[in-house]
Enzyme design. Structure first.
Site, PDB file in Angstrom:
ATOM      1  CG  ASP A   1      16.902  96.093 -13.380  1.00 21.44           C
ATOM      2  OD1 ASP A   1      18.020  97.053 -13.663  1.00 21.44           O
ATOM      3  OD2 ASP A   1      17.138  95.774 -12.474  1.00 21.44           O
TER       4      ASP A   1
ATOM      5  CB  ALA B   1      14.703  90.589  -7.800  1.00 24.01           C
ATOM      6  CE  LYS B   2      17.178  97.883 -10.388  1.00 25.90           C
ATOM      7  NZ  LYS B   2      18.745  96.258 -10.106  1.00 25.90           N
ATOM      8  NE  ARG B   3      10.690  89.512  -7.675  1.00 23.41           N
ATOM      9  CZ  ARG B   3      10.903  88.973  -8.715  1.00 23.41           C
ATOM     10  NH1 ARG B   3      12.498  89.974  -9.346  1.00 23.41           N
ATOM     11  NH2 ARG B   3      11.729  88.062  -9.618  1.00 23.41           N
TER      12      ARG B   3
END
Lengths: 314, 314
Positions: free
Chosen positions: A113, B109-111
């Site tokens: 991120d 959460a950009k998983r």
């Protein structure tokens, strides 16, 4: 405060054990031996807390079985996150337990991120910056973390900075082990290079200022064993980058496929095996002693296989 | 079980409020008003639990201020994860609270991970598959999740499948808002297309079978407002994809830059503002009423600005 860099500790420990095997702890509730699930449910009930306790007890039993045999374990965060705050608490208890048993611990969370958010992930996994850390035990954090490069180097820099400051390590995804890895990572750019190579160059540049005594930098790369040609090519391009190599064992790669991960002298790579080791027991009714023995035997066998592969590296 | 798809609920709520603003809740402990931090420390002490409580109380106060005004909030997971299991518990308590107040909740959460690991992340954020879910409250999960495409479509599919099964949504990173986004995402491929466009095509293909009544699919895209030309180009390429647009406000983009995110009729995009709203109060000594009023005023002002931008879309 920084102490000895992670990668230098890792290299030393691999040399002491003559063994580049990392045991992956990917606990799926339904595959955990019944005696562990039952104990966890007795203590906490059939709920998220009980599920989290089962993951912890299972992970701790794996740690007990492999701590004398391997340099490192890799904990897959997703399986713990599946049980909310209780699951994450179990994850960090297991990190602490594995470190106390002398293992190096890699948190496999593939975070990525921007700016201050990346710094918050570094807080979460590698350790807070002072003075917020006053009340936090430095041993409760991981030794190293996997990260995703899609957002570019400014999104990786906060992780690199923190890793360097605290003696921790990173592994940036370069070429992953899954079938669909090729879709984006193998795209060929106008320069004639693949996207994975472009990511490799970011890794090299970010790590250049952080090379330890071992000759490797704090910024490692994840390169899957399931694409052995790419593995060998990336190995040649990245002489100062330590590789974390998934795909060995249940995902299909054997010693021949992993051999390209090593530099001459058998250095420079840590090979992960997870399911082939932690689920080596014969049935869900395996008792504690059978469980321990099956995990230790599978780890020993994989270690011998990988030792031979590393020795063949030229 | 699935209920109405997230994207359809989102579109309806945006139309009801005539307002495509999503408030980003990115709580940094040191920037939270003193009265909240003091209350949390009094209850739990100066430790991870106290820090987590401060994040929750702050987030709940933001929710109280904006719930009547905006369709959705986006919670940044990293800031909660920074405080271990207690932080993650606070994250999920806040998700539940925001949903109870009628807000749609996006977990940022950009998983991204492969196979069974991706499924475990889907368990964590979108909801477990039956029958494991017997003891889990479906309202404790997020309405939608941000995910990272670097590993390819087989790594995204478990998320898509779960989102479709449970009426949830996804936003896949395509072009992010940070300065370094260009490094990988703007790489031009042999085909003449950029990597970001390649990711956009994955999004389009994955969503094609999951288009709801609103005309948008369950698989949205994250496209930053800080690159307005790319935003407009991707908008034209992806008529069935709902956009989540960061970069407005503190990151520098204004109404003119976001305008390209909307389809004719002002549809198809949710614009995030975080720091410019949640830190709109004048000093850390702001009391509860000043805090609420400052957040509500900043949200109202951004909403008016974005309503005008959406109306201008052609």
């Amino acid at each position: 405060m920084a102490g000895e860099p992670f990668v230098d500790r890792l290299v030393r420990r691999i040399e002491e054990l003559e063994n580049p095997l990392c045991v992956g702890i990917d606990p799926v509730l339904g595959r955990i031996p019944a005696h562990i699930r039952e104990e966890a449910a007795r203590r906490h009930g059939q709920n998220e807390r009980g599920a989290a306790a089962a993951l912890y007890l299972f992970g701790a039993a794996v740690v007990d079985a492999v701590a004398p045999l391997v340099p490192a374990v890799k904990l897959q965060s997703a399986f713990f996150e599946a049980y909310g705050g209780a699951g994450v608490e179990a994850f960090w208890q297991l990190v602490l337990y594995a470190r106390q048993k002398g293992l190096l611990v890699i948190a496999d969370a593939k975070r990525g991120d921007i700016g201050s958010t990346a710094a918050a992930y570094a807080d979460a996994f590698l350790g807070h910056e002072a003075p917020v850390s006053a009340w936090a035990d430095p041993d409760r954090y991981a030794d190293a973390l996997t990260v995703n490069p899609y957002l570019g180097s400014d999104a990786l820099e906060p992780f690199v900075k923190r890793a360097a400051a605290l003696g921790r390590g990173l592994f940036v995804l370069v070429k992953t082990s899954n079938p669909g890895a090729a879709e984006l990572q193998d795209q060929v750019l106008l320069s004639g290079e693949t996207l994975a190579l472009q990511a490799a160059k970011l890794v090299d540049a970010l790590g250049a200022k952080h090379v330890g005594r071992s000759g490797f930098s704090a910024v490692g790369a994840v390169v899957g064993a399931t694409y052995p040609e790419d593995l060998a090519r990336l190995r040649a391009w990245l002489p100062h980058t330590f590789f974390l190599v998934p795909g060995y064992g249940a995902q299909g790669a054997g010693a021949a496929e992993v051999a390209g991960a090593f530099l001459p002298g058998g250095r420079g790579a840590l090979v992960v095996a997870a399911r082939s080791i932690i689920y080596a027991f014969s049935s869900e009714h395996a008792g504690p002693e059978e469980f321990r023995a099956s995990v230790a035997a599978a780890a020993r066998s994989a270690a011998l296989d990988l030792r031979a592969a590393a020795r063949r590296a030229t």
